[in-house]
Structure formats: structure tokens, C-alpha cells
Design an enzyme around this catalytic site. Structure first.
Site, short mmCIF file in Angstrom:
data_model
loop_
_atom_site.label_atom_id
_atom_site.label_comp_id
_atom_site.label_asym_id
_atom_site.label_seq_id
_atom_site.Cartn_x
_atom_site.Cartn_y
_atom_site.Cartn_z
N ILE A 15 0.84 -1.21 0.00
CA ILE A 15 0.00 0.00 0.00
C ILE A 15 0.87 1.25 0.00
O ILE A 15 0.57 2.24 -0.68
CB ILE A 15 -0.97 -0.01 1.21
CG1 ILE A 15 -1.94 -1.21 1.08
CG2 ILE A 15 -1.73 1.30 1.32
CD1 ILE A 15 -2.86 -1.41 2.29
N GLY A 51 9.09 -4.73 3.29
CA GLY A 51 9.02 -3.85 2.12
C GLY A 51 10.05 -4.29 1.07
O GLY A 51 11.03 -4.96 1.39
N ASP A 85 14.58 1.99 11.08
CA ASP A 85 13.51 1.26 11.75
C ASP A 85 12.70 2.23 12.61
O ASP A 85 13.18 2.71 13.64
CB ASP A 85 14.14 0.16 12.62
CG ASP A 85 13.09 -0.73 13.26
OD1 ASP A 85 11.89 -0.41 13.14
OD2 ASP A 85 13.48 -1.74 13.87
N LEU A 102 2.11 3.57 7.82
CA LEU A 102 1.78 2.25 7.30
C LEU A 102 2.72 1.17 7.83
O LEU A 102 2.42 -0.02 7.72
CB LEU A 102 1.86 2.25 5.76
CG LEU A 102 0.91 3.21 5.03
CD1 LEU A 102 1.25 3.24 3.54
CD2 LEU A 102 -0.54 2.81 5.22
N SER A 162 -7.55 -1.41 10.29
CA SER A 162 -7.97 -2.60 9.53
C SER A 162 -9.39 -3.00 9.90
O SER A 162 -9.83 -2.78 11.04
CB SER A 162 -7.00 -3.74 9.87
OG SER A 162 -7.54 -4.98 9.45
N TYR A 204 -3.48 -8.92 16.18
CA TYR A 204 -3.32 -7.89 15.15
C TYR A 204 -4.48 -6.89 15.23
O TYR A 204 -4.27 -5.68 15.29
CB TYR A 204 -3.28 -8.57 13.77
CG TYR A 204 -3.32 -7.62 12.61
CD1 TYR A 204 -2.16 -6.98 12.18
CD2 TYR A 204 -4.50 -7.35 11.93
CE1 TYR A 204 -2.18 -6.10 11.11
CE2 TYR A 204 -4.53 -6.48 10.85
CZ TYR A 204 -3.37 -5.86 10.45
OH TYR A 204 -3.40 -4.99 9.39
N GLY A 228 -11.41 -20.50 12.20
CA GLY A 228 -11.60 -19.10 12.61
C GLY A 228 -11.96 -18.17 11.46
O GLY A 228 -12.02 -16.95 11.65
C1 UD2 Z 1 -8.28 -10.32 6.02
C2 UD2 Z 1 -6.86 -9.84 6.13
C3 UD2 Z 1 -6.30 -10.16 7.47
C4 UD2 Z 1 -7.20 -9.63 8.57
C5 UD2 Z 1 -8.62 -10.18 8.36
C6 UD2 Z 1 -9.57 -9.55 9.35
C7 UD2 Z 1 -5.81 -9.90 3.95
C8 UD2 Z 1 -4.85 -10.63 3.09
N1 UD2 Z 1 -6.02 -10.48 5.16
O1 UD2 Z 1 -8.32 -11.73 6.10
O2 UD2 Z 1 -5.02 -9.56 7.60
O3 UD2 Z 1 -7.20 -8.22 8.53
O4 UD2 Z 1 -9.08 -9.83 7.06
O5 UD2 Z 1 -10.85 -9.94 9.14
O6 UD2 Z 1 -6.33 -8.85 3.62
N2 UD2 Z 1 -9.13 -18.17 0.90
C9 UD2 Z 1 -9.28 -19.21 0.02
N3 UD2 Z 1 -8.17 -19.65 -0.66
C10 UD2 Z 1 -6.94 -19.08 -0.49
C11 UD2 Z 1 -6.82 -18.00 0.40
C12 UD2 Z 1 -7.93 -17.56 1.09
O7 UD2 Z 1 -10.36 -19.77 -0.14
O8 UD2 Z 1 -5.99 -19.50 -1.15
C13 UD2 Z 1 -10.34 -17.67 1.60
C14 UD2 Z 1 -10.18 -17.50 3.09
O9 UD2 Z 1 -10.47 -18.69 3.77
C15 UD2 Z 1 -11.22 -16.39 3.36
C16 UD2 Z 1 -11.20 -15.55 2.09
O10 UD2 Z 1 -10.61 -16.36 1.09
O11 UD2 Z 1 -12.49 -16.94 3.53
C17 UD2 Z 1 -10.40 -14.29 2.22
O12 UD2 Z 1 -9.13 -14.62 2.73
P1 UD2 Z 1 -7.97 -13.53 2.91
O13 UD2 Z 1 -6.85 -14.22 3.64
O14 UD2 Z 1 -7.66 -12.89 1.63
O15 UD2 Z 1 -8.62 -12.41 3.80
P2 UD2 Z 1 -9.37 -12.47 5.20
O16 UD2 Z 1 -10.60 -11.64 5.04
O17 UD2 Z 1 -9.53 -13.82 5.71
#
Ligand code: UD2
Length: 312
Positions: free
Chosen positions: A13, A37, A57, A79, A124, A148, A278
């Protein structure tokens, strides 16, 4: 022109925001320790007459205070962070240092540096945890599920207190939803689902859907996030505000794969994987506050964003 410090400038970002700030005529100092980064992310910025990079840092006590005193930015986009939820669980001490204490160091330095007028923090959607009231609004009670998310919520409070201590300062905490786009590193298994799917398709593998694919997310293009950052840094505002940075549109993983297939001109066959422990079923933000306070509305539609990503 505003003089802006961007911490975590070489990140996903950060680097997109640096490019946009430079294109809009601002003077930018980037700060990065290159823990996560990457130098190549700043390829366009290097050599730009209004860009300077400091390799340091920001979590080291004294570093931010020194930069604010010497470089004298008017606005700071913070960020730099530990960005991985699983890492925040595996390394709670590092999460505390990078996602809470570093914000404290910045707030303390900003309160005493007279030139700093605006702080913008990367927060977030993780602060909402599994809040069932959708779409998620900023006033919904934060019940983060991970260290987090808890640290991001704590950082928001730190910013709010800094504004109370120094009324000349204003601050915004931006709750980013699921950000996707070029330069998101797909090497971690916990990278964003879109970059993992795109990498799989590029390499001729079947993207793995965890669970039934009916889970939904509010996917926002990194170009939109960069624009939200720009507005948050430069719009006249006073006080402290917490804003969702989202599209307000829910997209299921099945819809996502269909859109990727459309962009590629061929249907995509996913592989099936067990649901993640989860995993949140639905996440969707309400974008109204960012629109009324910043005039921000996410523009990029998902299909063309995916087409660009798959082409690159
Ligand atoms: C996002 C954020 C995480 C945290 C979270 C809070 C990202 C990358 N992650 O997690 O840091 O802030 O939100 O709620 O933005 N999935 C698949 N196949 C894959 C990878 C993921 O099916 O190869 C699914 C995963 O199980 C989930 C969805 O895709 O249901 C989104 O996964 P994610 O890791 O991109 O993001 P999220 O919302 O779980």
C-alpha cells in the site's frame, strides 16, 4: 503541495500511495526498514526530485522523533507495521512493538513536533472481528479476534489521545478492508486471496477455495486505497476520525473466481480445501462516513481490476 512522511513506504500500500502523492505534486519522504518492504516497489519513485528515502527502523525509539524534527513533514501516513494476522499470533511481542508501541512513538513525536498537522494511520477491518451487524459501521463495537486486530484498535485510541493532547493536530484511522492489486506479495500462504488466486492461475495451478466458497469479502483495489490515503492526508479536517475504506459491495469467492474467469476468457476450476479455522463468513463495510468526510468513493470495479492484475 504538502510535505508528507510515509512510513512503510516500500510496502504494497505504501508504494502505491507514494506514487500517487508524487503524481499529485506532493513532496514525499519514505521511511522503510525493508523487513517486508521491497525495493522494486519504489522503482518509479527513486530518482523523482520530490522523493527521498530514509532506511531506518521506525520502531527504534528516537527515530521518528528525529525525522519529524529534522525533515519537518506536515502530514504523516503511518503504514509501517506487522501486517500478518498469523504472525501476530505467533509473535505477540513483535505485534505489540510494531503495531502498538510504534504508534505510541509516532504520536508522542507528533505532539511535540510543531510542524505536524495531520496523522493518518493504517487500521484494519480486523478491529471488527466477527461482528454480526453488516454492513460494518465505524461505531460498531470492536471485538477483534486476533492480536493484530486488537493492536490496531489500541493504535486508534493512541491517535485519538494525541489529538486531545495537541489540538493543532488532526488524525484519521483508516480501516482498510480486503485490499488487492499489483505488488501484493503472493509468497505467503496468508497473502490476500486475490493475489494467491492470480499467482495460481499464472502458474497453471487450480486456485484453492477454503470451504464452500460462499464466504464474502469487501475487496478494494489498492489504487482506491492510495486515493483514500491521499484525501485523508490533505483534506481540511479537525479532530480525530475513524473511517472504513471499503467499497460497500460483498463478493463471494465463487463470484470472484467467475470474475477472474471472465477476465481470462475461460472458466476457472477451483481445487477444494478445508475451511480455515476461525475464518469469518461475511465481511462488508459501510462506506458512507469516508464519502461524507473525505468525498471518497471506491471507483475501480472488480472485473477490470482483476483483468489488470492478471495481465501484469
Ligand atoms: C483479512 C486480512 C487479514 C485480517 C482479516 C480480518 C488480507 C490478506 N487479510 O483476512 O489480515 O485483517 O481480514 O478480518 O487482507 N481463501 C481461500 N483460498 C486461499 C486464500 C484464502 O479460499 O488460497 C479464503 C479464506 O479462507 C477467506 C477468504 O478467502 O475466507 C479471504 O481470505 P484472505 O486471507 O484474503 O482475507 P481475510 O478476510 O480472511
Amino acid at each position: 503541495m504538502t510535505k508528507i512522511l510515509v512510513t512503510g513506504a516500500a510496502g504494497f500500500i505504501g508504494s502505491h500511495t507514494v506514487d500517487l502523492l508524487l503524481a499529485e505534486g506532493h513532496e514525499v519522504t519514505g521511511l522503510d526498514n525493508f523487513r517486508t518492504g521491497r525495493e522494486e516497489n519504489l522503482a518509479a519513485a527513486f530518482g523523482h526530485p520530490r522523493f527521498k528515502l530514509i532506511r531506518a527502523d521506525a520502531a527504534e525509539p528516537g527515530v521518528l522523533a528525529h525525522i519529524l524534527a529534522e525533515d519537518k513533514p506536515e502530514a504523516v501516513l503511518h503504514l509501517a507495521a506487522l501486517v500478518s494476522v498469523p504472525e501476530s499470533i505467533a509473535q505477540p511481542g513483535l505485534n505489540r512493538r510494531l503495531n502498538i508501541e510504534m504508534t505510541g512513538l509516532l504520536a508522542q513525536a507528533a505532539v511535540t513536533a510543531p510542524g505536524v498537522r495531520r496523522l493518518v494511520l493504517a487500521s484494519s477491518a480486523a478491529v471488527y472481528g466477527a461482528c454480526p451487524d453488516l454492513p460494518l459501521r465505524e461505531e460498531s463495537a470492536g471485538r477483534p479476534l486476533s492480536p493484530y486486530g486488537a493492536a490496531k484498535l489500541a493504535s486508534e485510541h493512541i491517535l485519538g489521545r494525541a489529538v486531545l493532547a495537541q489540538p493543532g493536530l488532526s488524525a484519521l484511522a483508516l480501516r482498510y478492508f480486503n485490499v488487492y492489486g499489483p505488488r501484493q506479495d503472493p509468497r505467503s500462504p496468508y497473502s490476500g486471496v486475490i493475489s494467491l488466486f492470480a499467482a495460481a492461475l499464472r502458474e497453471g495451478r487450480a486456485p484453492a477455495i477454503h470451504g464452500d466458497g460462499g464466504q464474502t469479502r469487501d475487496f478494494i483495489a489498492v489504487a482506491d486505497v492510495a486515493r483514500a490515503n491521499l484525501l485523508a492526508l490533505t483534506r481540511p479536517l479537525s479532530g480525530f476520525h475513524v473511517l472504513n475504506v471499503c467499497t460497500g459491495r460483498a463478493v463471494s469467492l465463487q463470484e470472484l473466481l467467475a470474475a477472474m474467469g471472465q477476465a481470462l476468457g475461460a472458466a476457472v476450476q477451483p481445487a477444494r480445501a478445508p475451511a480455515r479455522v476461525g475464518d469469518i463468513r461475511h465481511s462488508l463495510g459501510f462506506p458512507g462516513r469516508a464519502e461524507s468526510l473525505l468525498g471518497f468513493r471506491a471507483g475501480g470495479d472488480l472485473t477490470s481490476g482483476l483483468a489488470r492484475l492478471l495481465r501484469d
